[in-house]
Design a protein around this motif. Structure first.
Motif, short mmCIF file in Angstrom:
data_model
loop_
_atom_site.label_atom_id
_atom_site.label_comp_id
_atom_site.label_asym_id
_atom_site.label_seq_id
_atom_site.Cartn_x
_atom_site.Cartn_y
_atom_site.Cartn_z
N LEU A 142 -39.56 10.29 42.21
CA LEU A 142 -39.71 9.33 41.10
C LEU A 142 -40.84 9.71 40.15
CD1 LEU A 142 -39.22 6.05 43.14
CD2 LEU A 142 -37.68 6.96 41.38
N PHE A 143 -41.62 10.73 40.46
CA PHE A 143 -42.76 11.09 39.62
C PHE A 143 -42.38 11.33 38.16
CE2 PHE A 143 -45.98 14.12 38.00
CZ PHE A 143 -47.06 13.26 38.00
N PRO A 144 -41.34 12.12 37.86
CA PRO A 144 -41.00 12.31 36.44
C PRO A 144 -40.65 11.00 35.74
CG PRO A 144 -39.91 13.96 37.78
CD PRO A 144 -40.52 12.97 38.73
N MET A 145 -40.02 10.06 36.45
CA MET A 145 -39.68 8.78 35.84
C MET A 145 -40.94 7.97 35.54
SD MET A 145 -37.46 5.61 37.18
CE MET A 145 -38.84 5.09 38.14
N ILE A 146 -41.88 7.96 36.47
CA ILE A 146 -43.14 7.25 36.25
C ILE A 146 -43.88 7.87 35.06
CG2 ILE A 146 -45.40 6.71 37.26
CD1 ILE A 146 -43.15 5.00 38.45
N VAL A 147 -43.90 9.19 34.99
CA VAL A 147 -44.55 9.87 33.86
C VAL A 147 -43.84 9.52 32.56
CG1 VAL A 147 -45.10 12.12 32.82
CG2 VAL A 147 -45.47 11.76 35.27
N ALA A 148 -42.50 9.51 32.57
CA ALA A 148 -41.75 9.19 31.36
C ALA A 148 -42.05 7.75 30.91
CB ALA A 148 -40.26 9.38 31.59
N LEU A 149 -42.07 6.80 31.83
CA LEU A 149 -42.40 5.42 31.47
C LEU A 149 -43.82 5.32 30.92
CD1 LEU A 149 -40.83 3.40 34.40
CD2 LEU A 149 -40.23 3.22 31.98
N ARG A 150 -44.74 6.02 31.56
CA ARG A 150 -46.14 6.01 31.10
C ARG A 150 -46.23 6.57 29.68
NH1 ARG A 150 -51.33 6.02 32.37
NH2 ARG A 150 -51.10 5.46 34.54
N GLN A 151 -45.59 7.71 29.45
CA GLN A 151 -45.68 8.33 28.13
C GLN A 151 -44.99 7.49 27.06
OE1 GLN A 151 -44.35 12.42 28.66
NE2 GLN A 151 -46.38 13.05 29.37
N TRP A 152 -43.88 6.86 27.42
CA TRP A 152 -43.23 5.96 26.47
C TRP A 152 -44.14 4.79 26.15
CZ3 TRP A 152 -41.65 0.87 26.38
CH2 TRP A 152 -40.77 0.52 25.36
N GLY A 153 -44.77 4.22 27.17
CA GLY A 153 -45.70 3.11 26.96
C GLY A 153 -46.89 3.51 26.10
N GLU A 154 -47.43 4.70 26.34
CA GLU A 154 -48.55 5.18 25.53
C GLU A 154 -48.14 5.31 24.07
OE1 GLU A 154 -49.79 8.88 27.30
OE2 GLU A 154 -50.57 7.90 29.10
N ALA A 155 -46.91 5.77 23.83
CA ALA A 155 -46.45 6.01 22.46
C ALA A 155 -46.06 4.73 21.73
CB ALA A 155 -45.26 6.99 22.49
N PHE A 156 -45.52 3.73 22.46
CA PHE A 156 -44.90 2.60 21.77
C PHE A 156 -45.45 1.23 22.12
CE2 PHE A 156 -41.58 5.92 21.90
CZ PHE A 156 -41.45 6.13 20.53
N CYS A 157 -46.35 1.12 23.08
CA CYS A 157 -46.80 -0.19 23.52
C CYS A 157 -48.26 -0.49 23.19
CB CYS A 157 -46.55 -0.36 25.02
SG CYS A 157 -44.80 -0.33 25.44
#
Length: 154
Positions: free
Chosen positions: A90-105
């Motif tokens: 699940l690490f890539p998914m957690i990283v993807a969620l984190r990066q999306w959150g950093e960019a858009f939240c």
């Protein structure tokens, strides 16, 4: 209260994945496990979650094989929750969620955390979806196809 519908038998791999780790508490538990949290009390303190909800989510993550229970290494009667290979996947998914959150939240300039490479101390490059040959892809470059058990495409 609305009863949760199981997606365990769904044709879609996204739906099946959400059946396992689709609620926010489960994802936050997995995030904390990647950050080194191992014990029930540590998860509770980090998340501010009720004991009942935490116990339920930990049990489900263990049953699904995302976490395993191990005796505490210090010889105490405590137990540790550790990521299994399925959980580590699940690490890539957690990283993807984190990066999306950093960019858009976050508003521009707003404080937030970021994931850094331990060795260099530098932020990770944004995750990208790539073809088997390494070419970067976006959603317009992909299509979903059903695969039969004999691995032929429909």
């Amino acid at each position: 209260m609305v009863k949760r519908v199981s997606l365990k038998g769904a044709d879609c791999p996204v739906a099946r994945s959400l059946d396992v780790i689709g609620d926010w508490w489960s994802l936050l538990i997995v995030r904390d496990a990647f950050d080194g949290v191992r014990r029930f009390g540590e998860f509770q303190k980090s998340l501010g979650i009720s004991k009942g909800i935490l116990a339920s989510r930990l049990l489900a993550l263990v049953e699904f094989g995302v976490l395993a229970v191990e005796p505490a290494s210090d010889g105490s009667t405590w137990q540790n929750y550790v990521l299994t290979p399925k959980g580590e996947g699940l690490f890539p998914m957690i990283v993807a969620l984190r990066q999306w959150g950093e960019a858009f939240c976050y508003e521009e300039g707003e404080d937030h955390s970021t994931l850094m490479e331990r060795k260099t101390g530098k932020p990770l490059a944004p995750l990208r979806v790539r073809s088997a040959s390494g070419r970067e892809l976006d959603a317009r470059d992909t299509v979903v196809r059903k695969i039969q058990p004999d691995s032929t495409y429909l």
